[in-house]
Design an enzyme around this catalytic site. Structure first.
Site, short mmCIF file in Angstrom:
data_model
loop_
_atom_site.label_atom_id
_atom_site.label_comp_id
_atom_site.label_asym_id
_atom_site.label_seq_id
_atom_site.Cartn_x
_atom_site.Cartn_y
_atom_site.Cartn_z
CG HIS A 172 88.52 7.00 -41.02
ND1 HIS A 172 88.89 6.34 -42.18
CD2 HIS A 172 88.44 8.32 -41.37
CE1 HIS A 172 89.03 7.21 -43.17
NE2 HIS A 172 88.76 8.41 -42.70
CE LYS A 174 84.88 7.14 -44.03
NZ LYS A 174 85.28 8.00 -42.96
CG ASP A 179 63.42 -1.05 -39.64
OD1 ASP A 179 63.46 -0.40 -38.57
OD2 ASP A 179 62.55 -0.86 -40.51
CG HIS A 412 86.91 10.23 -49.47
ND1 HIS A 412 86.03 9.50 -48.70
CD2 HIS A 412 87.68 10.91 -48.58
CE1 HIS A 412 86.24 9.75 -47.42
NE2 HIS A 412 87.24 10.60 -47.32
CE LYS A 414 88.21 6.46 -47.21
NZ LYS A 414 89.19 7.39 -47.67
CG ASP A 419 93.83 -13.46 -57.75
OD1 ASP A 419 94.64 -12.83 -58.47
OD2 ASP A 419 94.18 -14.34 -56.95
#
Length: 517
Positions: A172, A174, A179, A412, A414, A419
């Site tokens: 999952h 991404k 470079d 979508h 996440k 704090d």
């Protein structure tokens, strides 16, 4: 989007008996050429751009949030244009749509300039695309590998029926790295929905760009996935050898499709403007201690134990003193999660969560798992919000529609703020699938200003014109409260949802599939 497999029903065993004699097998003795990230990144323009700042901030890396879809895609295309030696890309989903085609073509152009391009994509969402992918792989400077591939290339369902335990584990992650000097990590896959381009539905999502030493850590993670036994060269999965003639034919087809697609923003202008002011981009980065948190695919076991990210985030929660802000597209609290929330509340820690409503969720099964825990969470004192599918603020989501109207909004993102002095941004949803089954990746960063920026982004998401606030009425029933045209509106059932959505959600809630969600 995510793997929506929710388990097999008993009659499948009969099918397995019938199919057992015709099960496809993955190729044996696959030749994988080991390769790794470059070590001389400071000899590239991107490496030199961030070298002084890296020296001035020992032990720290640079970070910048990428909130909106249009700049998120521009940034990726700019990275392909600026790269001089290497481009490494690792994604769960790579759609064959406008943005997917444009990025593919940009990788070919970079390879034509001599840039080494490595692409690792999960196999769960590329059904029927082996031929064009293998054609791109025919470029001498491009190599494509497929994570945990299906042996039967024509049917994912057939694969799940015959090899479920292996194929249920998906990658999952991404990330894109240029470079070994600049990287983008986060929630966005490659596809129109993630970049404000789709005409029907677009995601509110989040990435984080990073430079400095942490990029070398990201490259080490990429190399681990790339060189591991779970990653198969696409050339080992197709039934013939693809040539440069196949490559050029595919490129011509992609170019023609891009012309027909009509990308809605002035991409060339956006990229030219961005690449012309990279000094300003560098100076906008906040430098702080950071850590790559990731799951080793060799260690993930179905339903046994928890992922490294799960454990790291749980450890951090034990040290929180005042507040936790969460955005999670697919949020399944589980009984242990509710109990943890209760303990935090008893310690005086405020918890606020934004997730999808049934009407905005693209995975009904995930919503079904989440819905079981809404009331217990509210009873524990958690502030719970759900994104409206008609969210109106342009800072929440970019909308494009051929008719000039609004496209549907979905969540979508996440991300977590601890704090208001530390953050996590990545691919990890707060659900059993991310915790136990899939591999995930994210960045944990300790910086108050970055946390303040992310908190502001999250605050926008829960405004009454963008989200429903869930509450318990006098009878301890869930209600949804929001504002429309300045007036408070209260719903007593899933807002803006269809009968079919409610029926499917209710049906799945009764199934013993929570660990797969």
């Amino acid at each position: 989007m995510r793997n929506n497999t929710i388990g097999l029903i008993p009659f499948c065993f009969a099918i397995l008996l019938i199919m057992n004699g015709c099960v496809s097998r993955l190729p044996m003795d696959v030749q994988r050429t080991t390769s790794s990230a470059i070590t001389d990144h400071t000899t590239t323009p991107l490496g030199q751009l961030f070298e002084r700042a890296t020296t001035e901030h020992p032990g720290e890396s640079g970070f910048a949030l990428i909130r909106k879809g249009r700049p998120a895609f521009t940034d990726r295309i700019a990275m392909t244009a600026l790269a001089k030696k290497t481009l490494d890309l690792q994604y769960y989903i790579w759609e064959a749509d406008t943005t997917g085609r444009i990025l593919s073509l940009q990788l070919v152009e970079a390879a034509d300039r001599g840039v080494r391009v490595r692409v690792l994509v999960d196999d769960n969402n590329i059904t029927g695309r082996d031929s064009p992918i293998a054609a791109l792989d025919a470029h001498p400077n491009i190599e494509v590998r497929i994570f945990n591939p299906f042996a039967h290339r024509g049917s994912r369902l057939f694969g799940y029926l015959t090899d479920f335990d292996r194929l249920n584990h998906r990658m999952h992650n991404k990330v894109i790295i240029a470079d070994n000097s600049l990287a983008i990590v986060g929630g966005r896959n490659i596809g129109n929905h993630y970049f404000g381009v789709h005409t029907d539905a677009n995601f509110r999502d989040l990435d984080i760009a990073t430079a400095g030493p942490i990029v070398r850590d990201l490259s080490d993670v990429f190399d681990h996935f790339w060189n591991g036994p779970w990653s198969y060269p696409i050339s080992a999965l197709v039934n013939r050898t693809y040539s440069t003639a196949d490559l050029r034919k595919t490129v011509a087809t992609v170019q023609a499709l891009i012309q027909e697609d009509d990308y809605p923003y002035p991409l060339n202008q956006d990229v030219t403007k961005l690449t012309g002011q990279m000094d300003k981009v560098r100076d906008s980065f906040l430098w702080a201690p950071g850590q790559v948190v990731w799951d080793d695919p060799g260690a993930i076991k179905n339903g046994e134990g928890a992922s490294i990210i799960h454990d790291k985030l749980n450890q951090k929660l034990q040290t929180v003193e005042k507040e936790v802000l969460i955005e999670s597209a697919y949020f399944v609290a589980t009984k242990s999660g509710v109990e943890e929330a209760r303990k935090l509340q008893e310690r005086g820690v405020r918890i606020r969560i934004l997730t999808n409503s049934l009407a905005s969720n693209d995975v009904v099964a995930a919503h079904a798992g989440y819905a079981n825990y809404r009331k217990p969470l509210l009873e524990a004192g958690v502030e719970l919000y759900e994104l409206r599918p008609d969210s109106v603020s342009p800072t929440v989501i970019e909308k494009k529609s051929i008719s000039g109207g609004q496209s549907k909004a979905a969540l979508h993102t996440k991300a977590i703020v601890f704090d208001r002095d530390a953050i996590f941004v990545g691919s990890y949803n707060l659900d059993p699938r991310s915790a136990h089954i899939n591999t995930e990746m994210g960045l944990y960063v300790e910086n108050a200003e970055l946390a303040h920026q992310l908190a502001n982004y999250m605050d926008e998401g829960v405004q009454p014109n963008n989200a429903y606030q869930l509450l318990l009425d006098d009878h301890q029933k869930i209600i949804w409260r929001t504002q429309m045209d300045g007036a408070t509106v209260t719903y007593t059932r899933e807002p803006e949802s269809t009968f079919w959505q409610r029926f499917m959600s209710g049906f799945i809630k009764m199934l013993p599939v929570e660990e797969q969600l």
